[in-house]
Design a protein around this motif. Structure first.
Motif, mmCIF file in Angstrom:
data_model
loop_
_atom_site.group_PDB
_atom_site.id
_atom_site.type_symbol
_atom_site.label_atom_id
_atom_site.label_comp_id
_atom_site.label_asym_id
_atom_site.label_seq_id
_atom_site.Cartn_x
_atom_site.Cartn_y
_atom_site.Cartn_z
ATOM 1 N N PHE A 265 0.568 -1.353 -0.329
ATOM 2 C CA PHE A 265 0.107 -0.049 -0.238
ATOM 3 C C PHE A 265 0.775 1.323 0.329
ATOM 4 C CE2 PHE A 265 -2.385 2.926 1.751
ATOM 5 C CZ PHE A 265 -3.564 3.615 1.511
ATOM 6 N N PHE A 266 2.061 1.644 0.602
ATOM 7 C CA PHE A 266 3.224 2.710 0.810
ATOM 8 C C PHE A 266 3.628 2.507 0.164
ATOM 9 C CE2 PHE A 266 1.121 1.535 4.999
ATOM 10 C CZ PHE A 266 0.440 2.681 5.690
ATOM 11 N N LEU A 267 3.946 1.247 -0.591
ATOM 12 C CA LEU A 267 4.975 1.102 -1.598
ATOM 13 C C LEU A 267 4.615 1.843 -2.844
ATOM 14 C CD1 LEU A 267 7.363 0.848 -2.988
ATOM 15 C CD2 LEU A 267 6.982 -1.618 -3.225
ATOM 16 N N HIS A 268 3.024 1.345 -3.242
ATOM 17 C CA HIS A 268 2.258 2.276 -3.844
ATOM 18 C C HIS A 268 2.346 3.611 -4.002
ATOM 19 C CE1 HIS A 268 -1.529 4.184 -5.304
ATOM 20 N NE2 HIS A 268 -1.365 3.566 -6.685
ATOM 21 N N ARG A 269 2.677 4.715 -3.357
ATOM 22 C CA ARG A 269 2.593 5.616 -2.995
ATOM 23 C C ARG A 269 3.553 6.149 -3.430
ATOM 24 N NH1 ARG A 269 0.503 8.369 2.557
ATOM 25 N NH2 ARG A 269 2.561 7.636 3.508
ATOM 26 N N SER A 270 4.275 5.892 -2.802
ATOM 27 C CA SER A 270 5.661 6.017 -3.063
ATOM 28 C C SER A 270 6.219 6.016 -4.632
ATOM 29 C CB SER A 270 6.694 5.568 -2.276
ATOM 30 O OG SER A 270 6.638 5.801 -0.875
ATOM 31 N N ILE A 271 6.237 4.768 -5.175
ATOM 32 C CA ILE A 271 6.520 4.861 -6.327
ATOM 33 C C ILE A 271 5.664 5.884 -7.710
ATOM 34 C CG2 ILE A 271 6.616 2.863 -8.584
ATOM 35 C CD1 ILE A 271 8.421 2.786 -6.798
ATOM 36 N N SER A 272 4.597 5.638 -7.638
ATOM 37 C CA SER A 272 3.177 7.081 -7.984
ATOM 38 C C SER A 272 4.008 8.159 -8.220
ATOM 39 C CB SER A 272 2.213 6.427 -7.539
ATOM 40 O OG SER A 272 1.328 5.182 -8.071
ATOM 41 N N ASN A 273 4.053 9.158 -7.316
ATOM 42 C CA ASN A 273 4.148 9.867 -6.685
ATOM 43 C C ASN A 273 6.079 10.289 -7.245
ATOM 44 O OD1 ASN A 273 3.707 12.069 -4.422
ATOM 45 N ND2 ASN A 273 2.744 9.127 -3.865
ATOM 46 N N LEU A 274 6.884 9.127 -7.599
ATOM 47 C CA LEU A 274 7.690 8.930 -7.757
ATOM 48 C C LEU A 274 7.998 9.006 -9.637
ATOM 49 C CD1 LEU A 274 11.418 9.162 -8.466
ATOM 50 C CD2 LEU A 274 11.441 7.028 -8.202
ATOM 51 N N ASP A 275 6.736 7.905 -10.069
ATOM 52 C CA ASP A 275 6.491 8.528 -11.385
ATOM 53 C C ASP A 275 5.857 9.946 -12.032
ATOM 54 O OD1 ASP A 275 6.606 5.910 -13.816
ATOM 55 O OD2 ASP A 275 4.273 6.545 -13.969
ATOM 56 N N VAL A 276 4.767 9.984 -10.969
ATOM 57 C CA VAL A 276 5.118 11.330 -11.281
ATOM 58 C C VAL A 276 6.034 12.653 -11.590
ATOM 59 C CG1 VAL A 276 3.126 13.539 -11.615
ATOM 60 C CG2 VAL A 276 1.875 10.863 -10.806
ATOM 61 N N ILE A 277 6.459 12.527 -10.643
ATOM 62 C CA ILE A 277 7.760 12.933 -10.463
ATOM 63 C C ILE A 277 8.633 13.376 -12.003
ATOM 64 C CG2 ILE A 277 9.760 14.375 -9.337
ATOM 65 C CD1 ILE A 277 8.510 13.308 -6.673
ATOM 66 N N LEU B 250 -4.202 -1.366 -6.969
ATOM 67 C CA LEU B 250 -3.627 -0.045 -6.681
ATOM 68 C C LEU B 250 -3.503 1.303 -7.944
ATOM 69 C CD1 LEU B 250 -2.299 -0.158 -2.912
ATOM 70 C CD2 LEU B 250 -4.622 0.673 -3.391
ATOM 71 N N PHE B 251 -2.582 1.095 -8.870
ATOM 72 C CA PHE B 251 -2.047 1.741 -9.519
ATOM 73 C C PHE B 251 -3.492 1.457 -10.481
ATOM 74 C CE2 PHE B 251 2.120 0.547 -9.459
ATOM 75 C CZ PHE B 251 3.244 0.945 -8.871
ATOM 76 N N ALA B 252 -4.364 1.007 -10.826
ATOM 77 C CA ALA B 252 -5.339 0.893 -11.913
ATOM 78 C C ALA B 252 -6.971 2.352 -11.229
ATOM 79 C CB ALA B 252 -6.673 -0.117 -11.326
ATOM 80 N N GLY B 253 -6.127 2.787 -10.642
ATOM 81 C CA GLY B 253 -6.960 4.668 -9.816
ATOM 82 C C GLY B 253 -8.902 4.516 -9.029
ATOM 83 N N GLU B 254 -8.959 3.103 -9.148
ATOM 84 C CA GLU B 254 -10.555 3.005 -8.786
ATOM 85 C C GLU B 254 -10.239 1.708 -7.534
ATOM 86 O OE1 GLU B 254 -12.142 0.234 -11.758
ATOM 87 O OE2 GLU B 254 -11.857 2.132 -13.065
ATOM 88 N N ARG B 255 -11.688 2.595 -7.131
ATOM 89 C CA ARG B 255 -11.538 1.659 -5.470
ATOM 90 C C ARG B 255 -10.639 0.230 -5.488
ATOM 91 N NH1 ARG B 255 -11.233 4.972 -1.155
ATOM 92 N NH2 ARG B 255 -12.454 7.410 -1.729
ATOM 93 N N PHE B 256 -10.083 0.068 -4.703
ATOM 94 C CA PHE B 256 -9.535 -1.647 -4.466
ATOM 95 C C PHE B 256 -9.669 -2.396 -3.117
ATOM 96 C CE2 PHE B 256 -5.542 -4.595 -4.063
ATOM 97 C CZ PHE B 256 -6.999 -5.167 -5.514
ATOM 98 N N ALA C 79 -4.182 6.602 -5.295
ATOM 99 C CA ALA C 79 -3.782 7.781 -6.124
ATOM 100 C C ALA C 79 -2.043 8.564 -5.535
ATOM 101 C CB ALA C 79 -4.839 8.700 -5.773
ATOM 102 N N PRO C 80 -1.584 9.506 -6.331
ATOM 103 C CA PRO C 80 -1.650 9.802 -8.098
ATOM 104 C C PRO C 80 -1.864 8.264 -8.250
ATOM 105 C CG PRO C 80 0.100 10.225 -7.133
ATOM 106 C CD PRO C 80 -0.574 9.841 -6.087
ATOM 107 N N ARG C 81 -2.512 8.567 -9.554
ATOM 108 C CA ARG C 81 -2.336 8.292 -11.050
ATOM 109 C C ARG C 81 -1.281 8.424 -11.143
ATOM 110 N NH1 ARG C 81 -5.826 5.591 -14.145
ATOM 111 N NH2 ARG C 81 -4.310 4.151 -14.178
ATOM 112 N N HIS D 143 0.636 0.930 -15.535
ATOM 113 C CA HIS D 143 1.423 1.263 -13.652
ATOM 114 C C HIS D 143 3.299 0.730 -14.407
ATOM 115 C CE1 HIS D 143 2.805 -3.211 -14.962
ATOM 116 N NE2 HIS D 143 0.709 -3.251 -14.654
ATOM 117 N N PRO D 144 3.934 1.401 -13.618
ATOM 118 C CA PRO D 144 4.928 1.633 -14.253
ATOM 119 C C PRO D 144 5.195 0.219 -14.603
ATOM 120 C CG PRO D 144 4.570 2.967 -12.756
ATOM 121 C CD PRO D 144 3.411 2.534 -12.042
#
Length: 329
Positions: free
Chosen positions: A92-104, A149-155, A170-172, A178-179
């Motif tokens: 759950f928390f890894l998803h948040r870190s990677i999603s943020n980094l993919d956006v950045i 989680l990467f799908a961006g819908e309630r999971f 979030a964020p997508r 997904h990456p």
């Protein structure tokens, strides 16, 4: 020649370009010098800079932190983990870190995941080192949670190791769906999981070599052994309804020595920590390359033709292999 490709699906790999990776530079001060070193890797034409995930014995760099700094210092270079120890991260928390980094990074992240193999990492951190089947099963659940989680819908997910309820990822990420996910391993369970769930299959020797004879280890990292491993992953992909030709095959060169042409026989090593392998295991492995630039290029082309590997980690000395990257990228 090492022989013919073990699977017809590998024929497509012969038409794929190489994508070369080097190790993240060791952290140094001033940090501006470290950033300059990462920019130099980009300028040399590398596709990816990758960071390992170990603790203790002088391993000091946090993967997500250093990937973020490297991504901000560059414009085209991809950043990757090679590989994260899954047991150290809740998905759950890894998803948040990677999603943020993919956006950045504007879509320059690859997630390399492994089940964990180094007992010292577990003993110094206090994390329990479960048997391999448990660690692999936990990794499989982590990948399922990450993708959900990467799908961006309630999971919602209910597994043996993780439970997720109505979570919104979030964020997508920029890279959809997904990456890219790389799963690296040397055993059959890991290769089958990679075939079912990964975008990139890391084909590695089994790390706990004390359980294997030198002859057995030599077979594992021979051309035939590597093809067998590729076949396991490709067969698992087919059984899961996936196109095996969609998978990319990756390997770390175990030892690469690029000799200076006319340089008196001296060589520059970009070894990938092979001291744990038994004597003699490296003698006939295509993951060991020693020669001038032309010889090294020929060996890499042969590795692509016979095994299907196009994602290649060249080690820790990007300057020493710059001409190979220039010629083959």
């Amino acid at each position: 020649m090492f022989g013919q490709p073990a699977c017809e699906g590998l024929v497509t790999a012969q038409n794929r370009p190489f994508r070369f990776t080097t190790s993240m530079p060791r952290l140094q001060q001033p940090l501006s010098a470290w950033r300059d070193r990462v920019r130099k890797i980009e300028d040399l034409g590398f596709h990816t800079v990758a960071i390992a995930d170990h603790v203790g014995d002088g391993w000091s760099m946090d993967p997500v932190t250093m990937m973020t700094i490297a991504a901000e210092a560059t414009t085209t270079l991809r950043v990757s983990t090679s590989v994260l120890c899954n047991d150290f991260y809740h998905p759950f928390f890894l998803h948040r870190s990677i999603s943020n980094l993919d956006v950045i990074s504007q879509g320059r992240v690859t997630i390399g995941l492994g089940a964990g193999w180094r007992p010292l990492d577990y003993s110094v951190s206090g994390v329990r080192f479960d048997p391999a089947p448990v660690r692999v099963a936990r990794l499989a659940e982590s990948v399922a949670v990450l993708k959900g989680l990467f799908a961006g819908e309630r999971f919602t997910f209910e597994g043996e190791h993780f439970s997720i309820e109505e979570a919104l990822g979030a964020p997508r990420p920029v890279q959809l769906p997904h990456p890219p996910i790389m799963i690296g391993g040397g055993g059959r369970r890991m290769l089958q999981l990679a075939g079912r769930a990964a975008d990139i299959v890391g084909i590695n020797p089994p790390r706990l070599s004390d359980r294997m004879t030198p002859e057995g280890m030599a077979r594992e990292i021979s051309a035939e052994g590597l093809r067998d491993k590729a076949d396991v992953a490709l067969a698992a992909a087919s059984a899961a309804g996936r196109d095996p030709n969609s998978l990319l095959l990756q390997a770390n060169l175990l030892d690469l020595r690029v000799r200076d042409e006319g340089g008196g026989g001296e060589s520059r090593s970009t070894s990938n920590l092979v001291d744990w392998l038994p004597d003699g295991a490296l003698d006939k492995s295509p993951l060991v390359i020693d020669g001038d630039v032309e010889r090294c290029i020929d060996a890499l082309l042969e590795l692509r033709e016979t095994v299907g590997i196009t994602e290649v980690h060249l080690g820790r000395d990007p300057d020493g292999v710059a001409e190979i990257v220039k010629r083959l990228s």
